[in-house]
Design a protein around this motif. Structure first.
Motif, PDB file in Angstrom:
ATOM      1  N   GLY A 105      38.117  42.487  41.506  1.00  5.11           N
ATOM      2  CA  GLY A 105      39.078  42.738  42.581  1.00  5.11           C
ATOM      3  C   GLY A 105      40.415  43.250  42.080  1.00  5.11           C
ATOM      4  O   GLY A 105      40.974  44.209  42.632  1.00  5.11           O
ATOM      5  N   LEU A 106      40.960  42.633  41.054  1.00  8.56           N
ATOM      6  CA  LEU A 106      42.260  43.065  40.538  1.00  8.56           C
ATOM      7  C   LEU A 106      42.191  44.484  39.990  1.00  8.56           C
ATOM      8  O   LEU A 106      43.130  45.272  40.146  1.00  8.56           O
ATOM      9  CB  LEU A 106      42.754  42.095  39.469  1.00  8.56           C
ATOM     10  CG  LEU A 106      43.079  40.680  39.969  1.00  8.56           C
ATOM     11  CD1 LEU A 106      43.393  39.767  38.793  1.00  8.56           C
ATOM     12  CD2 LEU A 106      44.244  40.709  40.956  1.00  8.56           C
ATOM     13  N   ASP A 107      41.076  44.832  39.355  1.00 10.52           N
ATOM     14  CA  ASP A 107      40.931  46.196  38.851  1.00 10.52           C
ATOM     15  C   ASP A 107      40.886  47.207  39.995  1.00 10.52           C
ATOM     16  O   ASP A 107      41.395  48.330  39.866  1.00 10.52           O
ATOM     17  CB  ASP A 107      39.655  46.312  38.008  1.00 10.52           C
ATOM     18  CG  ASP A 107      39.763  45.576  36.685  1.00 10.52           C
ATOM     19  OD1 ASP A 107      40.895  45.434  36.182  1.00 10.52           O
ATOM     20  OD2 ASP A 107      38.729  45.117  36.174  1.00 10.52           O
ATOM     21  N   ARG A 108      40.302  46.832  41.111  1.00 13.80           N
ATOM     22  CA  ARG A 108      40.258  47.736  42.262  1.00 13.80           C
ATOM     23  C   ARG A 108      41.664  47.969  42.828  1.00 13.80           C
ATOM     24  O   ARG A 108      41.979  49.055  43.309  1.00 13.80           O
ATOM     25  CB  ARG A 108      39.364  47.154  43.359  1.00 13.80           C
ATOM     26  CG  ARG A 108      37.909  47.006  42.976  1.00 13.80           C
ATOM     27  CD  ARG A 108      37.082  46.674  44.212  1.00 13.80           C
ATOM     28  NE  ARG A 108      35.768  46.162  43.887  1.00 13.80           N
ATOM     29  CZ  ARG A 108      34.843  45.854  44.787  1.00 13.80           C
ATOM     30  NH1 ARG A 108      35.122  45.994  46.086  1.00 13.80           N
ATOM     31  NH2 ARG A 108      33.674  45.383  44.425  1.00 13.80           N
TER      32      ARG A 108
ATOM     33  N   GLY B 275      31.269  32.812  48.046  1.00 13.27           N
ATOM     34  CA  GLY B 275      31.734  31.842  47.069  1.00 13.27           C
ATOM     35  C   GLY B 275      32.975  32.247  46.315  1.00 13.27           C
ATOM     36  O   GLY B 275      33.364  31.588  45.346  1.00 13.27           O
ATOM     37  N   ALA B 276      33.633  33.328  46.743  1.00 13.03           N
ATOM     38  CA  ALA B 276      34.873  33.781  46.102  1.00 13.03           C
ATOM     39  C   ALA B 276      35.686  34.554  47.125  1.00 13.03           C
ATOM     40  O   ALA B 276      35.131  35.230  47.995  1.00 13.03           O
ATOM     41  CB  ALA B 276      34.584  34.659  44.884  1.00 13.03           C
ATOM     42  N   MET B 277      37.010  34.465  46.998  1.00  7.70           N
ATOM     43  CA  MET B 277      37.890  35.177  47.925  1.00  7.70           C
ATOM     44  C   MET B 277      37.860  36.675  47.696  1.00  7.70           C
ATOM     45  O   MET B 277      38.058  37.461  48.616  1.00  7.70           O
ATOM     46  CB  MET B 277      39.325  34.663  47.782  1.00  7.70           C
ATOM     47  CG  MET B 277      39.533  33.236  48.221  1.00  7.70           C
ATOM     48  SD  MET B 277      39.346  32.968  49.997  1.00  7.70           S
ATOM     49  CE  MET B 277      40.713  33.940  50.649  1.00  7.70           C
ATOM     50  N   MET B 278      37.667  37.078  46.442  1.00  2.57           N
ATOM     51  CA  MET B 278      37.531  38.500  46.117  1.00  2.57           C
ATOM     52  C   MET B 278      36.549  38.636  44.971  1.00  2.57           C
ATOM     53  O   MET B 278      36.287  37.665  44.253  1.00  2.57           O
ATOM     54  CB  MET B 278      38.887  39.125  45.766  1.00  2.57           C
ATOM     55  CG  MET B 278      39.567  38.557  44.553  1.00  2.57           C
ATOM     56  SD  MET B 278      41.147  39.424  44.213  1.00  2.57           S
ATOM     57  CE  MET B 278      41.826  38.380  42.925  1.00  2.57           C
ATOM     58  N   PRO B 279      35.982  39.815  44.773  1.00  2.00           N
ATOM     59  CA  PRO B 279      34.987  39.986  43.719  1.00  2.00           C
ATOM     60  C   PRO B 279      35.614  39.896  42.330  1.00  2.00           C
ATOM     61  O   PRO B 279      36.835  39.989  42.187  1.00  2.00           O
ATOM     62  CB  PRO B 279      34.422  41.384  43.987  1.00  2.00           C
ATOM     63  CG  PRO B 279      35.481  42.089  44.752  1.00  2.00           C
ATOM     64  CD  PRO B 279      36.173  41.044  45.570  1.00  2.00           C
ATOM     65  N   PRO B 280      34.807  39.720  41.301  1.00  2.00           N
ATOM     66  CA  PRO B 280      35.335  39.596  39.946  1.00  2.00           C
ATOM     67  C   PRO B 280      36.193  40.776  39.507  1.00  2.00           C
ATOM     68  O   PRO B 280      37.118  40.608  38.702  1.00  2.00           O
ATOM     69  CB  PRO B 280      34.068  39.474  39.085  1.00  2.00           C
ATOM     70  CG  PRO B 280      33.028  38.934  40.002  1.00  2.00           C
ATOM     71  CD  PRO B 280      33.337  39.523  41.346  1.00  2.00           C
TER      72      PRO B 280
END
Length: 353
Positions: A62-65, A55-60
């Motif tokens: 993701g940007l932090d990773r 249900g999402a292209m990347m996890p919540p």
């Protein structure tokens, strides 16, 4: 030889991104190691398949990773069954905006051995760069839908042009032109769009005074598209808004022979955040899984990443190797009229290196 190591995030993504990304990274490693440069890679399986599954292209987070990496390499985004605005706004655009990647850089060349579809265009004559504003302009998030499902349904999309946003992209383009042939063309449409594009034009004229060594002009986007087809060799650096730069760079790639050879860089010039590098061609679901995707756009994007990280010599060697394969062999993927596979073309580039 002392080895300098960089950490890069790799997002193969969708479709042929899964095929051209390994090819590009193999060439990247081969060129870099000869100059004492190495990479540690962290691969993130974020794609339309992820969206359909989770249900999402990347996890919540993701940007932090991604935040701690030196650079990001992206293969492609998009797949049948997932609307394009969902896939792009779920992955690519959030990365560009969160990491202030306000410069989208797209070089275009006509290589020897790759005939342009335009009559009379010869190798070496077309060598230009499209500098696209990458974080605001026509691709803002301001707007909405009203009266859905009724006869008077409407949609409103607001373009946003800020003085800091326009100034920084124009300054980047003027500076780049100063390192090349010293000519800048600004894409506009101020005869029809009454507020944002006159504002753009005013800032271009203001900033031009700081770059006396650069000759510049402006062209309305419709006329500019025509001139890019009729006489592409006249252009050096073209700067445009988010929408205009997007359209012009794909048009210029077609002039060069195939969108499959076009690279791009999403740059944070201040280097406060990682920059992202990706081929222009998209996920090409019609040929995905067949092993015949053109890896040139991805390989050239990897070279741009090397140059951004401060290693212009191996970056240039990669582009020279690609050019040599095209100029001296008949190894071509189907988009360029050949029958080579992705891996066969990659091996030919590696042999040149």
């Amino acid at each position: 030889m002392t080895t300098t190591t960089y950490g890069i995030a790799v997002i193969p993504g969708d479709g042929i991104g899964q095929e051209v990304t390994p090819a590009a990274l193999e060439v990247l490693d081969a060129a870099a190691r000869r100059h004492g440069v190495a990479f540690t890679r962290t691969t993130y399986d974020w794609s339309c398949a992820t969206y359909l599954r989770e249900g999402a292209m990347m996890p919540p987070d993701g940007l932090d990773r991604l935040r701690g990496h030196d650079a990001i390499f992206l293969g492609a985004v998009g797949a049948p069954g997932v609307p394009d605005h969902v896939s792009l706004w779920g992955l690519l655009i959030p990365i560009r905006r969160a990491f202030r990647q306000y410069v989208n850089l797209r070089p275009v060349r006509v290589f020897e051995g790759v005939p342009s579809p335009l009559r009379g265009v010869r190798a070496g004559e077309v060598d230009l760069v499209v500098v696209r504003e990458n974080t605001e302009g026509e691709y803002s998030e301001i707007g909405g839908r009203l009266n859905r499902g009724f006869p008077d349904e409407m949609a409103v999309q607001e373009a946003v042009f800020t003085r800091p946003g326009v100034t920084r992209i124009v300054d980047y383009a003027f500076t780049l032109a100063g390192t090349r042939r010293g000519r800048l063309t600004s894409a506009t449409k101020s005869n029809g769009i009454v507020h944002t594009l006159p504002f753009w034009d005013e800032i271009v004229a203001e900033r031009a005074a700081a770059y006396p060594g650069v000759t510049w002009d402006q062209e309305h986007i419709d006329a500019l598209c025509a001139k890019l087809v009729l006489d592409p060799a006249r252009f050096d650096v073209i700067v445009g808004s988010n929408l205009f730069g997007d359209i012009l760079s794909d048009l210029a790639a077609a002039v060069a022979g195939s969108i499959g050879i076009a690279p791009s860089a999403n740059l944070n010039p201040e280097r406060d955040f990682p920059s992202m590098f990706e081929p222009v061609h998209g996920s090409a679901p019609d040929i995905a899984g067949r092993g015949v995707a053109d890896p040139i756009g991805a390989i050239w994007s990897a070279a741009m990443m090397l140059e951004h990280l401060g290693h212009p010599r191996p970056a240039a060697e990669i582009v020279e190797a690609v050019a040599a394969v095209l100029a001296t062999t008949d190894t071509r993927t189907p988009d360029l009229g050949g029958s080579a596979t992705t891996s066969e073309f990659t091996e030919a580039v590696l042999s040149r290196l």
